[in-house]
Design an enzyme around this catalytic site. Structure first.
Site, PDB file in Angstrom:
ATOM      1  N   GLU A 106       9.776   2.101  10.785  1.00 52.29           N
ATOM      2  CA  GLU A 106      10.738   3.202  10.645  1.00 52.29           C
ATOM      3  C   GLU A 106       9.947   4.491  10.711  1.00 52.29           C
ATOM      4  OE1 GLU A 106      13.852   3.119  10.692  1.00 52.29           O
ATOM      5  OE2 GLU A 106      14.254   1.012  10.315  1.00 52.29           O
ATOM      6  N   CYS A 159      13.134  12.018   6.355  1.00 54.90           N
ATOM      7  CA  CYS A 159      13.149  11.567   7.750  1.00 54.90           C
ATOM      8  C   CYS A 159      14.487  11.883   8.391  1.00 54.90           C
ATOM      9  CB  CYS A 159      12.842  10.091   7.826  1.00 54.90           C
ATOM     10  SG  CYS A 159      13.740   9.179   6.615  1.00 54.90           S
ATOM     11  N   GLY A 194       6.798   5.657   8.196  1.00 54.19           N
ATOM     12  CA  GLY A 194       5.862   6.782   8.255  1.00 54.19           C
ATOM     13  C   GLY A 194       5.944   7.454   9.607  1.00 54.19           C
ATOM     14  N   SER A 195       4.823   8.023  10.028  1.00 53.17           N
ATOM     15  CA  SER A 195       4.820   8.817  11.262  1.00 53.17           C
ATOM     16  C   SER A 195       4.784   7.923  12.501  1.00 53.17           C
ATOM     17  CB  SER A 195       3.602   9.734  11.258  1.00 53.17           C
ATOM     18  OG  SER A 195       2.435   8.955  11.221  1.00 53.17           O
ATOM     19  N   ASN A 196       5.210   8.480  13.615  1.00 51.81           N
ATOM     20  CA  ASN A 196       5.176   7.742  14.881  1.00 51.81           C
ATOM     21  C   ASN A 196       3.763   7.388  15.297  1.00 51.81           C
ATOM     22  OD1 ASN A 196       7.900   8.875  15.019  1.00 51.81           O
ATOM     23  ND2 ASN A 196       7.833   7.801  16.976  1.00 51.81           N
ATOM     24  N   LYS A 207       0.850  -1.193   0.000  1.00 53.37           N
ATOM     25  CA  LYS A 207       0.000   0.000   0.000  1.00 53.37           C
ATOM     26  C   LYS A 207       0.884   1.241   0.000  1.00 53.37           C
ATOM     27  CE  LYS A 207      -1.851   3.026   2.768  1.00 53.37           C
ATOM     28  NZ  LYS A 207      -1.996   4.154   1.831  1.00 53.37           N
ATOM     29  N   VAL A 228       1.098   6.779  13.501  1.00 58.71           N
ATOM     30  CA  VAL A 228       0.555   5.619  12.791  1.00 58.71           C
ATOM     31  C   VAL A 228       1.357   4.361  13.150  1.00 58.71           C
ATOM     32  CG1 VAL A 228       0.148   4.606  10.524  1.00 58.71           C
ATOM     33  CG2 VAL A 228      -0.418   7.009  10.930  1.00 58.71           C
ATOM     34  N   GLY A 229       2.668   4.491  13.254  1.00 61.61           N
ATOM     35  CA  GLY A 229       3.499   3.334  13.591  1.00 61.61           C
ATOM     36  C   GLY A 229       3.086   2.703  14.915  1.00 61.61           C
ATOM     37  N   GLU A 246       9.077  16.702  15.609  1.00 60.84           N
ATOM     38  CA  GLU A 246       9.384  16.652  14.183  1.00 60.84           C
ATOM     39  C   GLU A 246       8.480  17.639  13.450  1.00 60.84           C
ATOM     40  OE1 GLU A 246       8.313  13.058  11.880  1.00 60.84           O
ATOM     41  OE2 GLU A 246      10.350  13.154  11.087  1.00 60.84           O
TER      42      GLU A 246
HETATM   43  P1  NAP Z   1       1.965   8.577   7.695  1.00 59.52           P
HETATM   44  O1  NAP Z   1       0.810   9.474   7.737  1.00 59.52           O
HETATM   45  O2  NAP Z   1       2.280   7.769   8.885  1.00 59.52           O
HETATM   46  O3  NAP Z   1       1.743   7.637   6.436  1.00 59.52           O
HETATM   47  C1  NAP Z   1       2.624   6.604   6.071  1.00 59.52           C
HETATM   48  C2  NAP Z   1       1.832   5.488   5.428  1.00 59.52           C
HETATM   49  O4  NAP Z   1       0.947   4.902   6.390  1.00 59.52           O
HETATM   50  C3  NAP Z   1       0.950   5.949   4.281  1.00 59.52           C
HETATM   51  O5  NAP Z   1       0.912   4.944   3.285  1.00 59.52           O
HETATM   52  C4  NAP Z   1      -0.390   6.087   4.962  1.00 59.52           C
HETATM   53  O6  NAP Z   1      -1.483   6.022   4.092  1.00 59.52           O
HETATM   54  C5  NAP Z   1      -0.368   4.907   5.887  1.00 59.52           C
HETATM   55  N1  NAP Z   1      -1.328   4.980   6.989  1.00 59.52           N
HETATM   56  C6  NAP Z   1      -1.947   6.087   7.497  1.00 59.52           C
HETATM   57  N2  NAP Z   1      -2.758   5.728   8.516  1.00 59.52           N
HETATM   58  C7  NAP Z   1      -2.661   4.389   8.659  1.00 59.52           C
HETATM   59  C8  NAP Z   1      -3.256   3.441   9.537  1.00 59.52           C
HETATM   60  N3  NAP Z   1      -4.107   3.801  10.491  1.00 59.52           N
HETATM   61  N4  NAP Z   1      -2.937   2.132   9.399  1.00 59.52           N
HETATM   62  C9  NAP Z   1      -2.046   1.743   8.466  1.00 59.52           C
HETATM   63  N5  NAP Z   1      -1.458   2.597   7.596  1.00 59.52           N
HETATM   64  C10 NAP Z   1      -1.751   3.907   7.687  1.00 59.52           C
HETATM   65  O7  NAP Z   1       3.308   9.355   7.348  1.00 59.52           O
HETATM   66  P2  NAP Z   1       3.495  10.492   6.272  1.00 59.52           P
HETATM   67  O8  NAP Z   1       2.921  11.728   6.834  1.00 59.52           O
HETATM   68  O9  NAP Z   1       3.010  10.047   4.961  1.00 59.52           O
HETATM   69  O10 NAP Z   1       5.084  10.532   6.178  1.00 59.52           O
HETATM   70  C11 NAP Z   1       5.878  11.337   6.970  1.00 59.52           C
HETATM   71  C12 NAP Z   1       6.455  10.584   8.153  1.00 59.52           C
HETATM   72  O11 NAP Z   1       7.228   9.480   7.727  1.00 59.52           O
HETATM   73  C13 NAP Z   1       7.400  11.422   8.975  1.00 59.52           C
HETATM   74  O12 NAP Z   1       7.149  11.241  10.335  1.00 59.52           O
HETATM   75  C14 NAP Z   1       8.775  10.876   8.623  1.00 59.52           C
HETATM   76  O13 NAP Z   1       9.756  11.075   9.572  1.00 59.52           O
HETATM   77  C15 NAP Z   1       8.480   9.453   8.410  1.00 59.52           C
HETATM   78  N6  NAP Z   1       9.512   8.822   7.605  1.00 59.52           N
HETATM   79  C16 NAP Z   1      10.404   7.997   8.232  1.00 59.52           C
HETATM   80  C17 NAP Z   1      11.412   7.375   7.526  1.00 59.52           C
HETATM   81  C18 NAP Z   1      12.368   6.451   8.220  1.00 59.52           C
HETATM   82  O14 NAP Z   1      12.928   5.596   7.561  1.00 59.52           O
HETATM   83  N7  NAP Z   1      12.586   6.572   9.509  1.00 59.52           N
HETATM   84  C19 NAP Z   1      11.510   7.581   6.145  1.00 59.52           C
HETATM   85  C20 NAP Z   1      10.607   8.437   5.524  1.00 59.52           C
HETATM   86  C21 NAP Z   1       9.592   9.034   6.279  1.00 59.52           C
HETATM   87  P3  NAP Z   1      -2.159   7.361   3.493  1.00 59.52           P
HETATM   88  O15 NAP Z   1      -1.125   7.980   2.636  1.00 59.52           O
HETATM   89  O16 NAP Z   1      -3.289   6.852   2.738  1.00 59.52           O
HETATM   90  O17 NAP Z   1      -2.504   8.219   4.673  1.00 59.52           O
END
Ligand code: NAP
Ligand code: MG
Length: 493
Positions: free
Chosen positions: A248, A282, A226-228, A173, A230-231, A383
């Site tokens: 991550e 990130c 992704g974000s903390n 996804k 959601v993680g 962040e």
């Molecule tokens: P996000 O909102 O957590 O989304 C990441 C993914 O999770 C997307 O595909 C999102 O789908 C999906 N998602 C959202 N809600 C979910 C749920 N309840 N259950 C399962 N999956 C769900 O993060 P973002 O805002 O797109 O990305 C930014 C974040 O990613 C930042 O915090 C950044 O630091 C982090 N990041 C970390 C790394 C690393 O390797 N440490 C690398 C890159 C980014 P939708 O798009 O449909 O919402």
């Protein structure tokens, strides 16, 4: 209107929901296409396909699986420029960075193809005579991948390639904002001849598709970036099922500049780390921890160079900083700047949404530098994920390390110094998964483990050989060729 579809069991199809949402270019608001919005039933269908496909895939010799990965690498390389343009149009990063990101996927494909002839286990001596002992990696089954928009192809490559070479099937996804590059990546797998059902692309919202994947009993592991917020939710849901998760998440990365540093080099590193990808990496540099004796000079040098950062559409080669991903992100960044001002931090430059030169059609934020920031202010701890950096003065290396380590995240850190003793002390004591010496906080290479400590992750790593640990189980095998019962720990003592 372009339609971005699902790929399930080797066929491109829209979700039975019939619903689509628009995908826009963050640089100018142009609608690029629309993406199908999947349901739990689409996830079920993908799982069925993956289950069947994985039964045969696990028996294909890994070097033969790898042949397909080599083709993936060639195709990515052939289409590098086209993919980079799609990436820039869809998520906004400037074209030079998009090319770099596609190169990461190419590198990862070649590297993981090489793993087809390694996937090393161990042979070790048995404590008993005429007995052979070894451990081998075996695939887990179906890997569910959930990825963000900021590195939409690199991160997908870090996860899908090791999963596949190790003999798993994949359900992916992608982020809602970046379905076009996801579609192109999956097309490349298709063209490379990956058997049907081994990679399934299911587009849709995190709350519907993401949750359905996490909850599905037949998806054996979830690899998420992704974000903390959601993680943590994913970990909780998966935890009750004892499902493996690799998470991550966020960062609050700092560059430390000591009094003996090459300040011009530090300025290069800070500008690239803080404002590249508009601060949406990130590993972005979000804090600069500087020795008080060189603080003013560093600030002066940063201010001399800040004007070089031309904002605009990333497809224009002269542009250095592209848009941020969407309106709500733009507003969140602006909120954080207001919080910083209210907390008493001093705004050196930026601090506003940019609207001149027609940039109001996109989501542009001015590169922003705060100074006289205290380590316990919110802008120094949370962040922001935008082009905002906070300068924090300190009196010593020890204090710098303490400040660096005081946040809840632990992804990346950097130190600029000419003193080898202090560099080694920092390498030992900076509590992050990645440390740079005399370079900024970004620039990971794919053959090293990528990930962080503390709130950034849950102990797993993407990329490098370490990523294989996410997609395999260890199996220990003992072969007794003595012809009699030999009891370990008993008969030999
Ligand atoms: P996000 O909102 O957590 O989304 C990441 C993914 O999770 C997307 O595909 C999102 O789908 C999906 N998602 C959202 N809600 C979910 C749920 N309840 N259950 C399962 N999956 C769900 O993060 P973002 O805002 O797109 O990305 C930014 C974040 O990613 C930042 O915090 C950044 O630091 C982090 N990041 C970390 C790394 C690393 O390797 N440490 C690398 C890159 C980014 P939708 O798009 O449909 O919402
Ligand atoms: Mg989101």
């Amino acid at each position: 209107m372009k339609k971005y579809l699902n790929f399930i069991n080797g066929e491109w199809m829209e979700s039975s929901s019939g619903r689509f949402i628009p995908v826009t270019n963050p640089a100018n608001g142009d609608v690029l296409g629309e993406v199908t919005q999947s349901t739990k039933e689409d996830v079920d269908r993908a799982v069925q396909a993956a289950k069947t496909a994985q039964k045969s895939w696990r028996l294909v010799p890994a070097p033969e699986r790898a042949e397909i990965l080599y083709k993936v690498a060639h195709l990515l390389k052939e289409r590098k420029e086209e993919l980079s343009q799609i990436l820039t149009s869809e998520m906004g990063k400037v074209i030079a960075e998009a090319r770099g990101e596609v190169q990461e996927a190419i590198d990862m494909a070649y590297y993981m193809a090489g793993e087809g002839r390694r996937l090393f286990g161990d042979t070790v001596p048995s404590e008993l005579r005429n007995k052979f002992a070894m451990s081998i990696r075996v695939p887990i089954g179906i890997a569910g991948l959930i990825t963000p928009w900021n590195f939409p192809i690199a991160i997908a490559s870090w996860k899908s390639l090791p999963a596949l070479v190790a003999g798993n099937a994949v359900i992916w996804k992608p982020a809602s904002e970046t379905p076009a590059i996801a579609q192109e990546f999956v097309r490349i797998y298709e063209e490379a001849g990956l058997p049907k059902g081994l990679i399934n692309l299911v587009n849709g919202s995190g709350s519907i598709v993401g949750n359905a994947m996490v909850d599905h009993l037949d998806i054996d592991l979830i690899s998420f970036t992704g974000s903390n917020e959601v993680g943590k939710q994913i970990n909780e849901r998966a935890g009750v099922m004892l499902k493996r998760t690799s998470l991550e998440m966020g960062g609050k990365n700092a560059v430390t500049v000591l009094e003996d540093a090459n300040l011009d080099l530090a300025v290069d590193g800070i500008l690239w780390g803080a404002f590249g990808t508009s601060g949406q990496r990130c590993t972005a540099t979000s804090r600069v921890i500087v020795h008080e004796s060189v603080k003013e000079e560093l600030e002066r040098k940063l201010m001399e160079r800040i004007g070089e950062l031309k904002l605009g559409n990333g497809l224009d080669e002269s542009v250095k900083v592209g848009p941020v991903i969407n309106r709500s992100s733009l507003e969140r960044i602006n909120e954080y700047v207001k919080i910083g001002v209210n907390e008493g931090a001093k705004l050196l430059t930026g601090g506003n949404i940019v609207t001149e030169n027609n940039l109001d059609k996109g989501n542009f934020y001015a590169p922003t530098i705060f100074t006289d920031v205290k380590a316990d202010m919110r802008i120094a701890k949370e962040e922001i994920f935008g082009p905002v950096v906070s300068i924090i003065p300190v009196k010593s290396l020890e204090e710098a390390i303490e400040v660096n380590n005081s946040v809840e995240f632990g992804l990346s850190s950097a130190i600029f110094t000419a003193d080898v003793n202090r560099a080694f002390q920092a390498m030992r004591d900076l509590d992050t998964g990645i440390v740079y010496v005399n370079a900024g906080t970004t620039g990971a290479e794919i053959h090293l483990p990528f990930g962080g400590t503390k709130g950034t992750g849950n102990g797993h790593r993407d990329s490098g050989v370490a990523s294989l640990d996410v997609y395999t189980e260890w199996k220990s095998i003992y072969v007794d060729y003595s012809g009699k019962l030999q009891r370990a720990q008993i008969d030999n003592y």
